[in-house]
Design a protein around this motif. Structure first.
Motif, PDB file in Angstrom:
ATOM      1  N   UNK A 102      -7.940   1.834   3.437  1.00  0.00           N
ATOM      2  CA  UNK A 102      -8.256   3.006   2.962  1.00  0.00           C
ATOM      3  C   UNK A 102      -7.085   3.043   1.715  1.00  0.00           C
ATOM      4  N   UNK A 103      -6.050   2.869   1.712  1.00  0.00           N
ATOM      5  CA  UNK A 103      -5.061   2.773   0.358  1.00  0.00           C
ATOM      6  C   UNK A 103      -5.631   1.760  -0.640  1.00  0.00           C
ATOM      7  N   UNK A 104      -5.960   0.565  -0.127  1.00  0.00           N
ATOM      8  CA  UNK A 104      -6.136  -0.452  -0.916  1.00  0.00           C
ATOM      9  C   UNK A 104      -7.701  -0.185  -1.656  1.00  0.00           C
ATOM     10  N   UNK A 105      -8.650   0.603  -0.841  1.00  0.00           N
ATOM     11  CA  UNK A 105      -9.962   0.946  -1.438  1.00  0.00           C
ATOM     12  C   UNK A 105      -9.880   2.011  -2.646  1.00  0.00           C
ATOM     13  N   UNK A 106      -8.660   2.752  -2.391  1.00  0.00           N
ATOM     14  CA  UNK A 106      -8.378   3.774  -3.533  1.00  0.00           C
ATOM     15  C   UNK A 106      -7.796   3.140  -4.716  1.00  0.00           C
ATOM     16  N   UNK A 107      -7.149   1.974  -4.678  1.00  0.00           N
ATOM     17  CA  UNK A 107      -6.293   1.546  -5.785  1.00  0.00           C
ATOM     18  C   UNK A 107      -6.482   0.256  -6.472  1.00  0.00           C
ATOM     19  N   UNK A 108      -7.317  -0.618  -5.861  1.00  0.00           N
ATOM     20  CA  UNK A 108      -7.681  -2.030  -6.223  1.00  0.00           C
ATOM     21  C   UNK A 108      -9.213  -2.025  -6.508  1.00  0.00           C
ATOM     22  N   UNK A 109      -9.376  -2.487  -7.969  1.00  0.00           N
ATOM     23  CA  UNK A 109     -10.847  -2.705  -8.456  1.00  0.00           C
ATOM     24  C   UNK A 109     -10.782  -4.222  -8.406  1.00  0.00           C
ATOM     25  N   UNK A 110     -12.314  -4.697  -8.353  1.00  0.00           N
ATOM     26  CA  UNK A 110     -12.362  -6.269  -8.289  1.00  0.00           C
ATOM     27  C   UNK A 110     -11.611  -6.957  -9.528  1.00  0.00           C
ATOM     28  N   UNK A 111     -10.901  -7.967  -8.957  1.00  0.00           N
ATOM     29  CA  UNK A 111     -10.114  -8.579  -9.795  1.00  0.00           C
ATOM     30  C   UNK A 111      -8.529  -8.317 -10.245  1.00  0.00           C
ATOM     31  N   UNK A 112      -8.308  -6.964  -9.594  1.00  0.00           N
ATOM     32  CA  UNK A 112      -6.893  -6.584  -9.696  1.00  0.00           C
ATOM     33  C   UNK A 112      -6.009  -7.483  -8.723  1.00  0.00           C
ATOM     34  N   UNK A 163      -0.598  -2.996  -7.487  1.00  0.00           N
ATOM     35  CA  UNK A 163      -0.061  -2.422  -6.340  1.00  0.00           C
ATOM     36  C   UNK A 163       0.816  -3.374  -5.911  1.00  0.00           C
ATOM     37  N   UNK A 164       2.253  -2.868  -5.613  1.00  0.00           N
ATOM     38  CA  UNK A 164       3.395  -3.498  -4.731  1.00  0.00           C
ATOM     39  C   UNK A 164       3.474  -3.188  -3.292  1.00  0.00           C
ATOM     40  N   UNK A 187      11.889   1.921  -8.535  1.00  0.00           N
ATOM     41  CA  UNK A 187      12.076   1.901  -9.940  1.00  0.00           C
ATOM     42  C   UNK A 187      11.411   0.664 -10.523  1.00  0.00           C
ATOM     43  N   UNK A 188      11.511  -0.424  -9.905  1.00  0.00           N
ATOM     44  CA  UNK A 188      10.594  -1.500 -10.455  1.00  0.00           C
ATOM     45  C   UNK A 188       9.289  -1.118 -10.671  1.00  0.00           C
ATOM     46  N   UNK A 189       8.627  -0.329  -9.735  1.00  0.00           N
ATOM     47  CA  UNK A 189       7.129  -0.213  -9.718  1.00  0.00           C
ATOM     48  C   UNK A 189       6.987   0.936 -10.888  1.00  0.00           C
ATOM     49  N   UNK A 190       7.887   1.912 -10.889  1.00  0.00           N
ATOM     50  CA  UNK A 190       7.713   3.034 -11.772  1.00  0.00           C
ATOM     51  C   UNK A 190       7.981   2.268 -13.290  1.00  0.00           C
ATOM     52  N   UNK A 194       3.262   0.526 -11.443  1.00  0.00           N
ATOM     53  CA  UNK A 194       2.412   0.302 -10.243  1.00  0.00           C
ATOM     54  C   UNK A 194       2.423   1.264  -8.918  1.00  0.00           C
ATOM     55  N   UNK A 195       1.218   1.098  -8.296  1.00  0.00           N
ATOM     56  CA  UNK A 195       1.173   1.852  -6.927  1.00  0.00           C
ATOM     57  C   UNK A 195       2.129   0.956  -6.028  1.00  0.00           C
ATOM     58  N   UNK A 196       2.630   1.815  -4.816  1.00  0.00           N
ATOM     59  CA  UNK A 196       3.168   1.046  -3.805  1.00  0.00           C
ATOM     60  C   UNK A 196       2.583   1.489  -2.547  1.00  0.00           C
TER      61      UNK A 196
END
Length: 390
Positions: A102-112, A163-164, A187-190, A194-196
């Motif tokens: 569910x989360x990855x479907x929201x956040x990742x497009x092909x090639x990401x 995403x991390x 903080x690295x993601x911010x 990036x999403x976590x």
């Protein structure tokens, strides 16, 4: 016949299932390869699911789950994570694995690209590949007790990174992220926008250290929050077959979450939801007893490995031990675990199931009987004294 899609053809075999199914076909095998809690479910949890069926409450529920269960998850999150959230940010999911999809479907497009731990749970890579995304492993090295280093992760970030992925307590390692490192990772993601996604399946099982959720350090503001937290009751309450968990989302995404949930499973089965509600709000004896059992098994298994001179990571959480069998695996631990099962009747998960850095290591599940655990590990070949410390 037409071919399957390329990204499905490329999904690798899950080596955990491979060795475990071989063990299930082996008479009297000791199965230490899979994390399956072995306690009977609490009666009040079973009765709640049965009562739901008896009153024929078997229609659709809201996409996000029944309101009482969403509030129970939110209350538990507030109590244990130190993060104030409302039930509107809770989405009841069909187990942690569906929550990750569910989360990855929201956040990742092909090639990401998604940064995942190596070693890490196999479906982190498998699920992202199913979405045509690219999993990139960030290294967890023995020399650092398999803890991530900010500089190693930062070196892998590209213009395609979105995403991390974090997992604490870790499956397969039993490692736990401390407060300072968790804050630094957020903080690295911010810093890199990036999403976590934080997989917290084993949140209830830490030993002498606290569980620290990345959500503690996230913003509460729509448009600035970035942490998705994946929760499950499979491990905490032994509800693996009921397929029930929750995905905690950043604020402001409610309608998008409903749309995606509808397209994946619509909603979770109502008997599972009522059983989960009883588990979260009822007596917690099961969790306390399970915690004591896993800790005792960890200590017993550690003692066996020490007597054999086998190096292992001292587990601070989850219910696994990560052990070095490179003195016998010959550079191919996947094949060795198959031979060890055939010769000794003991199934261990090969470290390569979790990534390339797992070569030479095995994951030992601590959730069964202590007698079988000690007997199975007693069949491991000892490390010769001249190899100790290498």
């Amino acid at each position: 016949m037409p071919q399957l899609s390329a990204h499905v053809r490329d999904v690798p075999v899950n080596q955990i299932r491979e060795i475990t199914e071989a063990a299930w076909r082996t008479p009297e095998a000791i199965v230490l390869s899979i994390g399956e809690p072995g306690f009977p479910l609490p009666r009040h949890v079973l009765e709640a699911g049965i009562a739901c069926l008896e009153r024929d409450e078997t229609n659709y529920t809201p996409n996000a789950g029944i309101p009482a269960l969403r509030e129970a998850f939110a209350a538990s999150f507030r109590e244990h994570k130190g993060s104030v959230i409302g039930a509107d940010r809770i989405y009841v999911v069909d187990g942690a694995q569906q929550g990750l999809h569910f989360a990855m479907s929201l956040l990742l497009s092909p090639g990401d690209e998604i940064l995942i731990p190596n070693p890490g749970y196999p479906t982190f890579a498998m699920t992202s590949r199913l979405l045509n995304a690219v999993p990139v492993g960030y290294p967890l090295y023995p020399a650092q007790d398999f803890q991530p280093r900010i500089q190693d992760i930062e070196a892998l970030i590209t213009g395609r990174t979105r995403v991390l992925m974090l997992n604490s307590p870790s499956n397969p390692l039993g490692a736990v992220l401390g407060e300072d490192l968790t804050r630094d990772l957020v903080e690295l993601a911010r810093r890199h926008d990036l999403w976590i996604i934080s997989d917290e399946c084993y949140e209830s099982f830490t030993y002498d250290v606290p569980h620290v959720s990345p959500a503690r350090f996230d913003s509460d503001l729509p448009g600035e929050a970035r942490v998705f937290t994946s929760l499950t009751l499979s491990k905490t309450y032994g509800l693996t077959g009921l397929r029930i968990g929750a995905l905690v989302c950043p604020p402001g995404l409610e309608q998008k979450m409903n749309n995606v949930m509808e397209s994946i499973v619509s909603c979770v089965a109502s008997p599972s939801q009522y059983a989960a509600l009883a588990a979260l709000t009822g007596p917690q004896d099961y969790v306390r007893d399970a915690h004591a059992h896993y800790r005792a098994n960890r200590d017993a298994a550690s003692a066996v490995l020490k007597t054999k001179g086998i190096r292992f990571l001292s587990a601070q959480g989850a219910f696994y031990l990560w052990a070095d069998v490179s003195h016998v695996s010959g550079g191919d631990v996947r094949s060795w675990t198959g031979r060890f099962l055939a010769d000794s009747g003991v199934a261990l998960a090969p470290g390569t199931a979790f990534g390339s850095i797992g070569e030479g290591w095995v994951r030992i599940a601590l959730c069964g009987s202590q007698e079988e655990l000690v007997e199975g590990l007693g069949r491991l070949p000892a490390r010769p004294p001249r190899d100790e410390g290498q």
